[in-house]
Structures are given as C-alpha cells and as structure tokens.
Scaffold this motif. Structure first.
Motif, PDB file in Angstrom:
ATOM      1  N   LEU A 164      44.279  48.037  32.918  1.00  0.00           N
ATOM      2  CA  LEU A 164      44.289  47.530  33.978  1.00  0.00           C
ATOM      3  C   LEU A 164      44.367  47.535  35.388  1.00  0.00           C
ATOM      4  O   LEU A 164      44.097  48.185  35.670  1.00  0.00           O
ATOM      5  CB  LEU A 164      46.534  47.889  34.417  1.00  0.00           C
ATOM      6  N   TYR A 165      43.936  46.128  35.340  1.00  0.00           N
ATOM      7  CA  TYR A 165      43.215  45.526  36.719  1.00  0.00           C
ATOM      8  C   TYR A 165      44.074  44.958  37.897  1.00  0.00           C
ATOM      9  O   TYR A 165      44.889  44.680  37.372  1.00  0.00           O
ATOM     10  CB  TYR A 165      41.864  44.327  36.081  1.00  0.00           C
ATOM     11  N   THR A 166      43.270  45.132  38.960  1.00  0.00           N
ATOM     12  CA  THR A 166      44.523  44.574  39.882  1.00  0.00           C
ATOM     13  C   THR A 166      44.029  44.175  40.730  1.00  0.00           C
ATOM     14  O   THR A 166      41.868  43.575  40.390  1.00  0.00           O
ATOM     15  CB  THR A 166      43.975  45.356  41.372  1.00  0.00           C
ATOM     16  N   PHE A 167      43.415  43.325  41.471  1.00  0.00           N
ATOM     17  CA  PHE A 167      43.312  42.216  42.649  1.00  0.00           C
ATOM     18  C   PHE A 167      41.628  42.744  43.370  1.00  0.00           C
ATOM     19  O   PHE A 167      40.984  41.928  43.071  1.00  0.00           O
ATOM     20  CB  PHE A 167      44.098  41.327  43.382  1.00  0.00           C
ATOM     21  N   SER A 168      41.846  43.697  43.570  1.00  0.00           N
ATOM     22  CA  SER A 168      41.243  44.510  44.286  1.00  0.00           C
ATOM     23  C   SER A 168      39.746  44.452  43.447  1.00  0.00           C
ATOM     24  O   SER A 168      38.564  44.251  43.324  1.00  0.00           O
ATOM     25  CB  SER A 168      41.334  45.231  45.214  1.00  0.00           C
ATOM     26  N   ASP A 169      39.912  44.709  41.519  1.00  0.00           N
ATOM     27  CA  ASP A 169      38.928  45.087  40.940  1.00  0.00           C
ATOM     28  C   ASP A 169      38.680  44.086  40.331  1.00  0.00           C
ATOM     29  O   ASP A 169      37.048  43.457  40.479  1.00  0.00           O
ATOM     30  CB  ASP A 169      39.570  45.769  39.155  1.00  0.00           C
ATOM     31  N   ILE A 170      39.448  43.000  40.133  1.00  0.00           N
ATOM     32  CA  ILE A 170      38.923  41.585  39.818  1.00  0.00           C
ATOM     33  C   ILE A 170      38.073  40.925  41.062  1.00  0.00           C
ATOM     34  O   ILE A 170      36.870  40.682  40.704  1.00  0.00           O
ATOM     35  CB  ILE A 170      39.642  40.304  39.110  1.00  0.00           C
ATOM     36  N   SER A 171      37.933  40.782  42.112  1.00  0.00           N
ATOM     37  CA  SER A 171      37.656  40.801  42.868  1.00  0.00           C
ATOM     38  C   SER A 171      35.857  41.569  43.648  1.00  0.00           C
ATOM     39  O   SER A 171      35.020  40.673  43.306  1.00  0.00           O
ATOM     40  CB  SER A 171      38.608  40.726  44.408  1.00  0.00           C
ATOM     41  N   TYR A 181      44.228  41.861  33.629  1.00  0.00           N
ATOM     42  CA  TYR A 181      44.814  41.554  35.127  1.00  0.00           C
ATOM     43  C   TYR A 181      46.067  41.318  35.720  1.00  0.00           C
ATOM     44  O   TYR A 181      46.985  40.531  34.663  1.00  0.00           O
ATOM     45  CB  TYR A 181      44.255  40.291  35.723  1.00  0.00           C
ATOM     46  N   SER A 182      46.734  42.559  35.160  1.00  0.00           N
ATOM     47  CA  SER A 182      48.197  42.276  35.392  1.00  0.00           C
ATOM     48  C   SER A 182      49.309  40.944  35.810  1.00  0.00           C
ATOM     49  O   SER A 182      50.492  40.969  35.636  1.00  0.00           O
ATOM     50  CB  SER A 182      48.881  43.972  35.445  1.00  0.00           C
ATOM     51  N   GLY A 183      48.974  41.506  37.172  1.00  0.00           N
ATOM     52  CA  GLY A 183      49.106  40.232  38.529  1.00  0.00           C
ATOM     53  C   GLY A 183      48.489  38.794  38.319  1.00  0.00           C
ATOM     54  O   GLY A 183      49.316  37.778  38.172  1.00  0.00           O
ATOM     55  N   SER A 184      47.738  38.897  37.466  1.00  0.00           N
ATOM     56  CA  SER A 184      46.871  37.146  37.259  1.00  0.00           C
ATOM     57  C   SER A 184      47.030  36.639  37.994  1.00  0.00           C
ATOM     58  O   SER A 184      46.759  36.343  39.299  1.00  0.00           O
ATOM     59  CB  SER A 184      47.541  36.380  35.182  1.00  0.00           C
ATOM     60  N   PHE A 185      46.872  35.005  37.347  1.00  0.00           N
ATOM     61  CA  PHE A 185      46.652  33.508  38.610  1.00  0.00           C
ATOM     62  C   PHE A 185      47.770  33.910  39.661  1.00  0.00           C
ATOM     63  O   PHE A 185      47.399  33.764  40.565  1.00  0.00           O
ATOM     64  CB  PHE A 185      46.183  33.104  37.603  1.00  0.00           C
ATOM     65  N   GLY A 186      49.081  33.607  39.339  1.00  0.00           N
ATOM     66  CA  GLY A 186      49.592  33.974  40.157  1.00  0.00           C
ATOM     67  C   GLY A 186      49.384  35.399  41.758  1.00  0.00           C
ATOM     68  O   GLY A 186      49.628  35.299  42.985  1.00  0.00           O
ATOM     69  N   ASP A 187      49.160  36.367  41.490  1.00  0.00           N
ATOM     70  CA  ASP A 187      48.738  37.174  41.873  1.00  0.00           C
ATOM     71  C   ASP A 187      47.073  37.219  42.755  1.00  0.00           C
ATOM     72  O   ASP A 187      47.767  37.150  43.746  1.00  0.00           O
ATOM     73  CB  ASP A 187      48.188  38.603  41.643  1.00  0.00           C
ATOM     74  N   TRP A 188      46.046  36.669  41.894  1.00  0.00           N
ATOM     75  CA  TRP A 188      44.923  36.014  42.750  1.00  0.00           C
ATOM     76  C   TRP A 188      45.230  35.025  43.771  1.00  0.00           C
ATOM     77  O   TRP A 188      44.646  35.415  44.610  1.00  0.00           O
ATOM     78  CB  TRP A 188      44.253  35.239  41.398  1.00  0.00           C
ATOM     79  N   GLN A 189      46.325  34.303  43.525  1.00  0.00           N
ATOM     80  CA  GLN A 189      46.558  33.294  44.375  1.00  0.00           C
ATOM     81  C   GLN A 189      47.327  33.880  45.438  1.00  0.00           C
ATOM     82  O   GLN A 189      46.520  33.441  46.528  1.00  0.00           O
ATOM     83  CB  GLN A 189      47.271  32.061  43.646  1.00  0.00           C
ATOM     84  N   ALA A 190      48.528  34.727  45.503  1.00  0.00           N
ATOM     85  CA  ALA A 190      48.680  35.439  46.072  1.00  0.00           C
ATOM     86  C   ALA A 190      48.135  35.900  47.214  1.00  0.00           C
ATOM     87  O   ALA A 190      48.325  36.180  49.058  1.00  0.00           O
ATOM     88  CB  ALA A 190      50.462  35.878  45.829  1.00  0.00           C
ATOM     89  N   ASN A 191      46.705  36.747  46.886  1.00  0.00           N
ATOM     90  CA  ASN A 191      46.067  37.230  47.370  1.00  0.00           C
ATOM     91  C   ASN A 191      44.859  36.905  48.309  1.00  0.00           C
ATOM     92  O   ASN A 191      44.094  37.283  48.505  1.00  0.00           O
ATOM     93  CB  ASN A 191      45.472  38.702  46.934  1.00  0.00           C
ATOM     94  N   GLY A 192      45.055  35.619  47.893  1.00  0.00           N
ATOM     95  CA  GLY A 192      43.942  34.445  48.399  1.00  0.00           C
ATOM     96  C   GLY A 192      42.371  34.972  47.776  1.00  0.00           C
ATOM     97  O   GLY A 192      41.334  33.816  48.163  1.00  0.00           O
ATOM     98  N   GLY A 193      42.346  35.040  46.275  1.00  0.00           N
ATOM     99  CA  GLY A 193      41.467  34.668  45.891  1.00  0.00           C
ATOM    100  C   GLY A 193      40.288  32.849  46.078  1.00  0.00           C
ATOM    101  O   GLY A 193      41.208  32.273  45.599  1.00  0.00           O
ATOM    102  N   LYS A 194      38.799  33.472  45.733  1.00  0.00           N
ATOM    103  CA  LYS A 194      39.125  31.986  45.376  1.00  0.00           C
ATOM    104  C   LYS A 194      38.952  31.689  44.070  1.00  0.00           C
ATOM    105  O   LYS A 194      39.584  32.002  43.484  1.00  0.00           O
ATOM    106  CB  LYS A 194      36.885  32.069  45.244  1.00  0.00           C
ATOM    107  N   ILE A 195      38.981  30.203  44.482  1.00  0.00           N
ATOM    108  CA  ILE A 195      40.145  29.658  43.262  1.00  0.00           C
ATOM    109  C   ILE A 195      38.714  27.934  42.919  1.00  0.00           C
ATOM    110  O   ILE A 195      38.063  27.597  43.450  1.00  0.00           O
ATOM    111  CB  ILE A 195      41.008  28.948  42.702  1.00  0.00           C
TER     112      ILE A 195
END
Length: 128
Positions: free
Chosen positions: A10-17, A111-125
C-alpha cells in the motif's frame, strides 16, 4: 479474488511523490485505471500510464499484438515488474491489482488514496 490486501504493498502520497521525483525505475509501472475521459478532465499523476479498468479490465492478459494495437506507445509490463495501481479513490485500483495477480503478476501495489488524495495533497498533475 487473486490477491488480497495483505499481499499488496500500500502506497501513500509521500511514497508516490518520492517515486516520481525522478524517472521511474524501468521495473516499475505506475498504472492509472480511470477512464480516458477522467484523465482528460482532471489530469493524471506524472509518469502514470492509462489502462482503463472499466473498458479494458483484462488488458494485462492481452497478447503483444493486441496490446500494441490497444495501447500504442505503452510498453506492456513484464511479469516481474512492480505494478502500482491508482484510480479516483482506490477501489478500482484494488480490483485491477486482483486481475493483475490472476494474470501472473506478483509484485503489486496500490496507492490507496489514489488521485483524490493526490489532488488533496497538492501533488503535481499532468494534463493530457
């Protein structure tokens, strides 16, 4: 189902980032299983490839020729590669990982939170 929660990494925002801060290793494929219309309207996580779960649930079982015709320019992941699945909220990603396991892939992540979590955390899109 082919895999279960305990067999998935299971990956988190910081893992994917961290993972996408450099070019992805050649043995890792980040797969977005949302439909193309979702990617066109919202964008995607950089370096991810689109294998839409709803319209192509068995994509990883496609022969090399069918794969190339269906996903031009996208290399089919080798069985030994790590596949990390994302979607909008994590549900389709888990189903896609199950199907990947049924097709012989063993090194799987979600990535459990997937794109919604990515957006919520300000990830580059990346816009497509």
């Amino acid at each position: 189902m082919g895999s279960n929660q305990s067999s998935l990494k299971l990956y988190t925002f910081s893992d994917i980032s961290s993972l996408i801060s450099n070019p992805l290793p050649s043995n890792v494929t980040l797969i977005d299983v949302r439909e193309p219309s979702e990617l066109q309207s919202l964008g995607k996580i950089p370096q991810s490839v689109n294998l839409p779960y709803k319209t192509h649930p068995n994509a990883l079982s496609y022969s090399e020729n069918v794969w190339k015709d269906t996903f031009p320019g996208v290399e089919k992941p080798a069985l030994e590669n790590e596949l990390i699945f994302t979607c909008a909220a994590g549900v389709r990603a888990k189903f896609a990982a199950d199907i990947a396991a049924e097709n012989g892939y063993q090194n799987l992540g979600v990535y459990s939170g997937s794109f919604g979590d990515w957006q919520a955390n300000g990830g580059k899109i990346e816009q497509i």
